[in-house]
Design an enzyme around this catalytic site. Structure first.
Site, PDB file in Angstrom:
ATOM      1  N   GLY A  14       0.830  -1.211   0.000  1.00 44.10           N
ATOM      2  CA  GLY A  14       0.000   0.000   0.000  1.00 44.10           C
ATOM      3  C   GLY A  14       0.858   1.253   0.000  1.00 44.10           C
ATOM      4  O   GLY A  14       1.869   1.303   0.687  1.00 44.10           O
ATOM      5  N   ARG A  75       0.976  -5.161  -5.553  1.00 38.39           N
ATOM      6  CA  ARG A  75       1.170  -6.363  -4.731  1.00 38.39           C
ATOM      7  C   ARG A  75       1.326  -7.514  -5.716  1.00 38.39           C
ATOM      8  O   ARG A  75       0.384  -7.853  -6.416  1.00 38.39           O
ATOM      9  CB  ARG A  75      -0.028  -6.566  -3.789  1.00 38.39           C
ATOM     10  N   ASP A 106       5.424  -5.126   5.918  1.00 36.82           N
ATOM     11  CA  ASP A 106       5.730  -6.507   6.241  1.00 36.82           C
ATOM     12  C   ASP A 106       5.884  -7.416   5.009  1.00 36.82           C
ATOM     13  O   ASP A 106       6.863  -8.152   4.875  1.00 36.82           O
ATOM     14  CB  ASP A 106       4.522  -6.987   7.070  1.00 36.82           C
ATOM     15  N   THR A 129       4.474   2.456   5.573  1.00 33.94           N
ATOM     16  CA  THR A 129       3.067   2.035   5.638  1.00 33.94           C
ATOM     17  C   THR A 129       2.341   2.944   6.627  1.00 33.94           C
ATOM     18  O   THR A 129       2.911   3.287   7.672  1.00 33.94           O
ATOM     19  CB  THR A 129       2.911   0.565   6.081  1.00 33.94           C
ATOM     20  N   ASP A 131       0.145   2.066   8.514  1.00 26.57           N
ATOM     21  CA  ASP A 131      -0.330   1.273   9.660  1.00 26.57           C
ATOM     22  C   ASP A 131       0.600   1.340  10.883  1.00 26.57           C
ATOM     23  O   ASP A 131       0.172   1.019  11.989  1.00 26.57           O
ATOM     24  CB  ASP A 131      -0.501  -0.197   9.256  1.00 26.57           C
ATOM     25  N   ASP A 133       2.782  -0.692  11.745  1.00 22.01           N
ATOM     26  CA  ASP A 133       2.763  -2.005  12.398  1.00 22.01           C
ATOM     27  C   ASP A 133       4.052  -2.798  12.177  1.00 22.01           C
ATOM     28  O   ASP A 133       4.006  -4.015  12.003  1.00 22.01           O
ATOM     29  CB  ASP A 133       1.542  -2.806  11.891  1.00 22.01           C
ATOM     30  N   ARG A 175      -5.107  -2.198   9.120  1.00 25.14           N
ATOM     31  CA  ARG A 175      -5.060  -3.654   8.871  1.00 25.14           C
ATOM     32  C   ARG A 175      -5.305  -4.415  10.175  1.00 25.14           C
ATOM     33  O   ARG A 175      -6.380  -4.252  10.755  1.00 25.14           O
ATOM     34  CB  ARG A 175      -3.736  -4.056   8.233  1.00 25.14           C
TER      35      ARG A 175
HETATM   36  O1  F6P Z   1      -1.502  -1.346   4.712  1.00 27.05           O
HETATM   37  C1  F6P Z   1      -2.116  -0.145   4.389  1.00 27.05           C
HETATM   38  C2  F6P Z   1      -3.596  -0.331   4.238  1.00 27.05           C
HETATM   39  O2  F6P Z   1      -4.177   0.912   3.901  1.00 27.05           O
HETATM   40  C3  F6P Z   1      -4.305  -0.946   5.439  1.00 27.05           C
HETATM   41  O3  F6P Z   1      -4.546  -0.017   6.462  1.00 27.05           O
HETATM   42  C4  F6P Z   1      -5.558  -1.495   4.811  1.00 27.05           C
HETATM   43  O4  F6P Z   1      -6.043  -2.587   5.541  1.00 27.05           O
HETATM   44  C5  F6P Z   1      -5.073  -1.929   3.449  1.00 27.05           C
HETATM   45  O5  F6P Z   1      -3.867  -1.245   3.184  1.00 27.05           O
HETATM   46  C6  F6P Z   1      -6.054  -1.665   2.336  1.00 27.05           C
HETATM   47  O6  F6P Z   1      -5.523  -2.197   1.175  1.00 27.05           O
HETATM   48  P1  F6P Z   1      -6.135  -1.902  -0.271  1.00 27.05           P
HETATM   49  O7  F6P Z   1      -5.747  -0.506  -0.640  1.00 27.05           O
HETATM   50  O8  F6P Z   1      -5.484  -2.906  -1.137  1.00 27.05           O
HETATM   51  O9  F6P Z   1      -7.608  -2.031  -0.164  1.00 27.05           O
END
Ligand code: F6P
Length: 326
Positions: A14, A75, A106, A129, A131, A133, A175
């Site tokens: 992300g 991804r 991660d 990120t 997050d 995390d 997440r």
């Molecule tokens: O890891 C960043 C994040 O924005 C998370 O907070 C969320 O769960 C996820 O990515 C959403 O991913 P996507 O943009 O693929 O829906």
């Protein structure tokens, strides 16, 4: 002095505000060290397809303030396979790129660790990120900006909550982690916060609403992390409405606005420091590590450790919500 001549940089997973500032720092530090910089587009997908170009100092002008990532991100399912990683390594060999900086979370580091184990390529990771995390660093790039975005949004929601005497449940990203939720909850003076790290006790929430909220407050905000395990903002709001039909309950899901926007000053500085630190680490022949910031100092954390361990939420911030929401 390291033999490394060409350093490739990519963003993966992300996107997060501040990734551009990190790319700029990697490219300019590489050139400062007398080496060549390569930008790799579309994360590991672009690496597999050989989508990489040399980057000059000028190519990263005027990006420090921009959200998203000029290198794009993806991804990649193919990179999860040994064959995909072998293809990626083949592309690096062909272009003569002999070291990599990967910016992401991660999943990005898991891929980098495997690539580094299977092939002769030094790799350094930069935590990027929203997050926050990642174990081994106090901050990840993008987290501060995302929290500021949430704070701005919640402040606005509070205006309307107060005008209508409403109780809002606001879902934020993160997440499986509650870092954004907790920090934003403290910063907005939220009445409550529900995070994946702590089991939601609905009876406790009902008791708070009955004993503290009802007698003293006419409107309120509860921040719910998206990874909260008892069903999320909508389910909890429904249960509260059933138990307390007298409350006018609303739910807002903030969603991807949390990922965009111009990075905060804090994220720009963090990204600039980490970008330069990643190149310094490669120049010192380090590999398979993440550069992070702990107590305002640059640290090196092996990929193995940052992948294996989970960063804990700050318990004192959690307690603070209880103290300050009376
Ligand atoms: O890891 C960043 C994040 O924005 C998370 O907070 C969320 O769960 C996820 O990515 C959403 O991913 P996507 O943009 O693929 O829906």
């Amino acid at each position: 002095m390291s033999k490394i001549q060409k350093i490739g940089v990519l963003t993966s997973g992300g996107d997060a505000p501040g990734m551009n500032a990190a790319i700029r720092a990697v490219v300019r530090s590489t050139i400062y060290n007398g080496r060549e910089a390569y930008g790799i587009y579309d994360g590991y997908e672009g690496l597999i397809n050989g989508n990489m170009v040399p980057m000059s100092s000028h190519d990263v002008s005027n990006i420090i303030q921009r959200g998203g990532t000029i290198l794009k991100t993806a991804r990649s399912a193919e990179f999860r396979t040994p064959e995909g990683r072998a293809k990626a390594y083949g592309q690096l060999k062909e272009k003569g790129v002999d070291a990599l900086v990967v910016i992401g979370g991660d999943g990005t580091f898991t891929g980098a660790r495997l690539l580094g184990q299977e092939h002769e390529i030094p790799i350094v990771g930069i935590p990027g990120t929203i997050d926050n995390d990642l174990f081994g660093t106090d901050y990840t790039i993008g987290y501060d900006t995302a929290v500021n975005t949430v704070v701005e949004a919640v402040d606005k929601i509070r205006d309307t909550a107060s005008a209508h005497n409403r109780l809002f449940f606001i879902e934020v990203m993160g997440r499986d982690a509650g870092f954004i939720a907790l920090r934003a909850a403290v910063a907005t003076g939220a009445e409550g916060v529900l995070v994946p790290e702590v089991e939601t006790d609905l009876e406790e929430l009902f008791a708070y609403l009955e004993n503290d909220y009802k007698p003293h407050k006419s409107s309120g905000i509860v921040i719910v992390a998206e990874g909260e395990k008892s069903g999320g903002a909508y389910t909890i709001a429904e249960k509260v409405s059933k138990r307390h039909p007298e409350y006018d309950v609303r739910v807002t899901v903030l969603g991807h606005i949390q990922r965009g926007g111009s990075p905060s000053g804090f994220d720009r500085v963090t990204a600039s420091r980490l970008g330069a630190a990643a190149v310094d680490a490669l120049m010192d022949d380090q590999k398979s590590i993440m550069v992070g910031i702990v107590n305002n100092e640059i640290v090196h954390v092996p990929f193995n450790r940052t992948i294996k361990y989970t960063k804990s939420l700050n318990q004192s911030l959690l307690n603070l919500i209880n103290v300050l929401s009376i």
